[in-house]
Design a protein around this motif. Structure first.
Motif, PDB file in Angstrom:
ATOM      1  N   ILE A 156       0.841  -1.201   0.000  1.00  0.00           N
ATOM      2  CA  ILE A 156       0.000   0.000   0.000  1.00  0.00           C
ATOM      3  C   ILE A 156       0.877   1.253   0.000  1.00  0.00           C
ATOM      4  CG2 ILE A 156      -1.601   1.369   1.408  1.00  0.00           C
ATOM      5  CD1 ILE A 156      -2.892  -1.382   2.204  1.00  0.00           C
ATOM      6  N   HIS A 157       1.871   1.284   0.846  1.00  0.00           N
ATOM      7  CA  HIS A 157       2.770   2.437   0.890  1.00  0.00           C
ATOM      8  C   HIS A 157       3.503   2.621  -0.442  1.00  0.00           C
ATOM      9  CE1 HIS A 157       6.530   4.609   1.822  1.00  0.00           C
ATOM     10  NE2 HIS A 157       5.688   5.370   2.516  1.00  0.00           N
ATOM     11  N   ARG A 158       3.991   1.539  -0.990  1.00  0.00           N
ATOM     12  CA  ARG A 158       4.743   1.590  -2.256  1.00  0.00           C
ATOM     13  C   ARG A 158       3.895   2.220  -3.370  1.00  0.00           C
ATOM     14  NH1 ARG A 158       6.843  -2.846  -1.659  1.00  0.00           N
ATOM     15  NH2 ARG A 158       5.178  -4.227  -2.382  1.00  0.00           N
ATOM     16  N   HIS A 159       2.646   1.830  -3.479  1.00  0.00           N
ATOM     17  CA  HIS A 159       1.819   2.321  -4.583  1.00  0.00           C
ATOM     18  C   HIS A 159       1.255   3.716  -4.326  1.00  0.00           C
ATOM     19  CE1 HIS A 159       2.050  -1.185  -7.155  1.00  0.00           C
ATOM     20  NE2 HIS A 159       2.151  -1.858  -6.028  1.00  0.00           N
ATOM     21  N   LEU A 160       0.961   4.042  -3.080  1.00  0.00           N
ATOM     22  CA  LEU A 160       0.466   5.387  -2.799  1.00  0.00           C
ATOM     23  C   LEU A 160       1.560   6.447  -2.895  1.00  0.00           C
ATOM     24  CD1 LEU A 160      -2.057   4.773   0.132  1.00  0.00           C
ATOM     25  CD2 LEU A 160      -2.561   5.254  -2.284  1.00  0.00           C
ATOM     26  N   THR A 161       2.809   6.022  -2.865  1.00  0.00           N
ATOM     27  CA  THR A 161       3.934   6.962  -2.986  1.00  0.00           C
ATOM     28  C   THR A 161       4.715   6.750  -4.278  1.00  0.00           C
ATOM     29  OG1 THR A 161       5.392   5.482  -1.729  1.00  0.00           O
ATOM     30  CG2 THR A 161       4.167   7.168  -0.481  1.00  0.00           C
ATOM     31  N   ASP A 162       4.122   6.078  -5.237  1.00  0.00           N
ATOM     32  CA  ASP A 162       4.774   5.774  -6.515  1.00  0.00           C
ATOM     33  C   ASP A 162       5.111   7.068  -7.261  1.00  0.00           C
ATOM     34  OD1 ASP A 162       5.534   4.981  -9.060  1.00  0.00           O
ATOM     35  OD2 ASP A 162       3.775   3.723  -9.396  1.00  0.00           O
ATOM     36  N   PRO A 163       6.398   7.375  -7.463  1.00  0.00           N
ATOM     37  CA  PRO A 163       6.764   8.619  -8.136  1.00  0.00           C
ATOM     38  C   PRO A 163       6.424   8.621  -9.629  1.00  0.00           C
ATOM     39  CG  PRO A 163       8.712   7.290  -7.753  1.00  0.00           C
ATOM     40  CD  PRO A 163       7.576   6.592  -7.065  1.00  0.00           C
ATOM     41  N   ASP A 164       6.114   7.456 -10.195  1.00  0.00           N
ATOM     42  CA  ASP A 164       5.790   7.369 -11.615  1.00  0.00           C
ATOM     43  C   ASP A 164       4.301   7.530 -11.905  1.00  0.00           C
ATOM     44  OD1 ASP A 164       8.474   6.939 -12.299  1.00  0.00           O
ATOM     45  OD2 ASP A 164       8.274   4.787 -11.905  1.00  0.00           O
ATOM     46  N   TYR A 165       3.489   7.721 -10.862  1.00  0.00           N
ATOM     47  CA  TYR A 165       2.050   7.900 -11.064  1.00  0.00           C
ATOM     48  C   TYR A 165       1.596   9.104 -10.253  1.00  0.00           C
ATOM     49  CZ  TYR A 165      -2.955   6.966 -11.234  1.00  0.00           C
ATOM     50  OH  TYR A 165      -4.311   7.070 -11.432  1.00  0.00           O
ATOM     51  N   SER A 166       0.998  10.057 -10.931  1.00  0.00           N
ATOM     52  CA  SER A 166       0.526  11.258 -10.253  1.00  0.00           C
ATOM     53  C   SER A 166      -0.961  11.433 -10.534  1.00  0.00           C
ATOM     54  CB  SER A 166       1.302  12.478 -10.756  1.00  0.00           C
ATOM     55  OG  SER A 166       0.814  13.647 -10.145  1.00  0.00           O
ATOM     56  N   ASN A 167      -1.758  11.293  -9.481  1.00  0.00           N
ATOM     57  CA  ASN A 167      -3.196  11.469  -9.611  1.00  0.00           C
ATOM     58  C   ASN A 167      -3.743  11.790  -8.213  1.00  0.00           C
ATOM     59  OD1 ASN A 167      -5.954  11.296  -9.863  1.00  0.00           O
ATOM     60  ND2 ASN A 167      -5.969   9.316 -10.879  1.00  0.00           N
ATOM     61  N   PRO A 168      -4.153  13.024  -7.977  1.00  0.00           N
ATOM     62  CA  PRO A 168      -4.668  13.374  -6.654  1.00  0.00           C
ATOM     63  C   PRO A 168      -5.986  12.675  -6.312  1.00  0.00           C
ATOM     64  CG  PRO A 168      -5.008  15.176  -8.195  1.00  0.00           C
ATOM     65  CD  PRO A 168      -4.173  14.147  -8.906  1.00  0.00           C
ATOM     66  N   ASP A 169      -6.595  12.013  -7.299  1.00  0.00           N
ATOM     67  CA  ASP A 169      -7.853  11.313  -7.077  1.00  0.00           C
ATOM     68  C   ASP A 169      -7.670   9.800  -7.052  1.00  0.00           C
ATOM     69  OD1 ASP A 169      -9.417  13.671  -6.947  1.00  0.00           O
ATOM     70  OD2 ASP A 169      -9.299  13.825  -9.128  1.00  0.00           O
ATOM     71  N   ALA A 170      -6.483   9.346  -6.681  1.00  0.00           N
ATOM     72  CA  ALA A 170      -6.202   7.921  -6.503  1.00  0.00           C
ATOM     73  C   ALA A 170      -5.956   7.700  -5.013  1.00  0.00           C
ATOM     74  CB  ALA A 170      -4.983   7.523  -7.328  1.00  0.00           C
ATOM     75  N   LEU A 171      -6.602   6.670  -4.436  1.00  0.00           N
ATOM     76  CA  LEU A 171      -6.564   6.524  -2.987  1.00  0.00           C
ATOM     77  C   LEU A 171      -6.961   5.122  -2.542  1.00  0.00           C
ATOM     78  CD1 LEU A 171      -9.876   6.960  -1.672  1.00  0.00           C
ATOM     79  CD2 LEU A 171      -9.467   8.736  -3.380  1.00  0.00           C
ATOM     80  N   VAL A 172      -6.770   4.870  -1.262  1.00  0.00           N
ATOM     81  CA  VAL A 172      -7.348   3.708  -0.593  1.00  0.00           C
ATOM     82  C   VAL A 172      -8.252   4.262   0.502  1.00  0.00           C
ATOM     83  CG1 VAL A 172      -6.971   1.658   0.804  1.00  0.00           C
ATOM     84  CG2 VAL A 172      -5.363   2.221  -1.006  1.00  0.00           C
ATOM     85  N   GLN A 173      -9.532   3.971   0.395  1.00  0.00           N
ATOM     86  CA  GLN A 173     -10.491   4.381   1.413  1.00  0.00           C
ATOM     87  C   GLN A 173     -10.594   3.258   2.435  1.00  0.00           C
ATOM     88  OE1 GLN A 173     -14.234   5.967  -0.019  1.00  0.00           O
ATOM     89  NE2 GLN A 173     -15.325   4.993   1.669  1.00  0.00           N
ATOM     90  N   VAL A 174     -10.449   3.588   3.706  1.00  0.00           N
ATOM     91  CA  VAL A 174     -10.532   2.600   4.782  1.00  0.00           C
ATOM     92  C   VAL A 174     -11.788   2.904   5.593  1.00  0.00           C
ATOM     93  CG1 VAL A 174      -9.388   1.607   6.788  1.00  0.00           C
ATOM     94  CG2 VAL A 174      -8.009   2.448   4.862  1.00  0.00           C
ATOM     95  N   ASP A 175     -12.747   1.976   5.558  1.00  0.00           N
ATOM     96  CA  ASP A 175     -13.992   2.126   6.304  1.00  0.00           C
ATOM     97  C   ASP A 175     -13.961   1.204   7.509  1.00  0.00           C
ATOM     98  OD1 ASP A 175     -14.988   3.815   4.292  1.00  0.00           O
ATOM     99  OD2 ASP A 175     -15.805   2.125   3.173  1.00  0.00           O
TER     100      ASP A 175
END
Length: 157
Positions: free
Chosen positions: A22-41
């Motif tokens: 999860i950390h690796r993909h949410l901080t991926d420097p090769d992908y920039s999208n402010p609307d990409a996320l993991v929602q935790v309910d």
């Protein structure tokens, strides 16, 4: 705006593998999208005291629900109709490609140990306290669950 929405119903805390992925993909420097996320309910509590047959959603050992989301818009009127909409992606698959690639790689990485999806430990009785997952909710837009050749190799669909 279009999106893809794979998910998992979690029965125990995060494994180290999942935390790292999860950390690796949410901080991926090769992908920039402010609307990409993991929602935790937050799940669990009193709802878990109701029998599985008591409601339309049978998961009763869950404590969390993870929803992996990527939303995107179009910058190109690929079908030249004057509207930026999903029809543009039908004409130009490159519009959605980076977002689909990111979220598919993300999900595959997090659930690599279980065939690329949150597979349950015992499909005959998935809601056990010993399992780390209770599977996933299947009514979100996630056609990848049906791709048993490439994306869902868990043996469960």
């Amino acid at each position: 705006m279009t999106h893809i929405h794979p998910n998992e119903i979690v029965t125990l805390g995060f494994t180290e593998h999942r935390i790292d992925a999860i950390h690796r993909h949410l901080t991926d420097p090769d992908y920039s999208n402010p609307d990409a996320l993991v929602q935790v309910d937050s799940y669990g509590g009193a709802i878990n005291t109701v029998g599985a047959e008591g409601t339309a959603v049978p998961q009763r050992s869950s404590v969390l629900k993870l929803q992996y989301q990527a939303y995107w818009t179009w910058d190109t009127d690929a079908d030249r109709n004057g509207v930026l909409d999903y029809r543009d992606a039908e004409k130009d698959s490159g519009i959605a490609a980076p977002h689909l690639r990111w979220i598919r790689n993300f999900y595959q990485d997090v659930y690599g140990p279980t065939g690329g999806v949150p597979a349950v430990a015992d499909p005959a009785f998935p809601a056990t306290k010993d399992a780390n997952t209770d599977g996933c909710y299947i009514n979100y837009p996630d056609v990848d669950l049906l791709d048993v050749q490439r994306l869902n190799t868990s043996g469960q669909s």
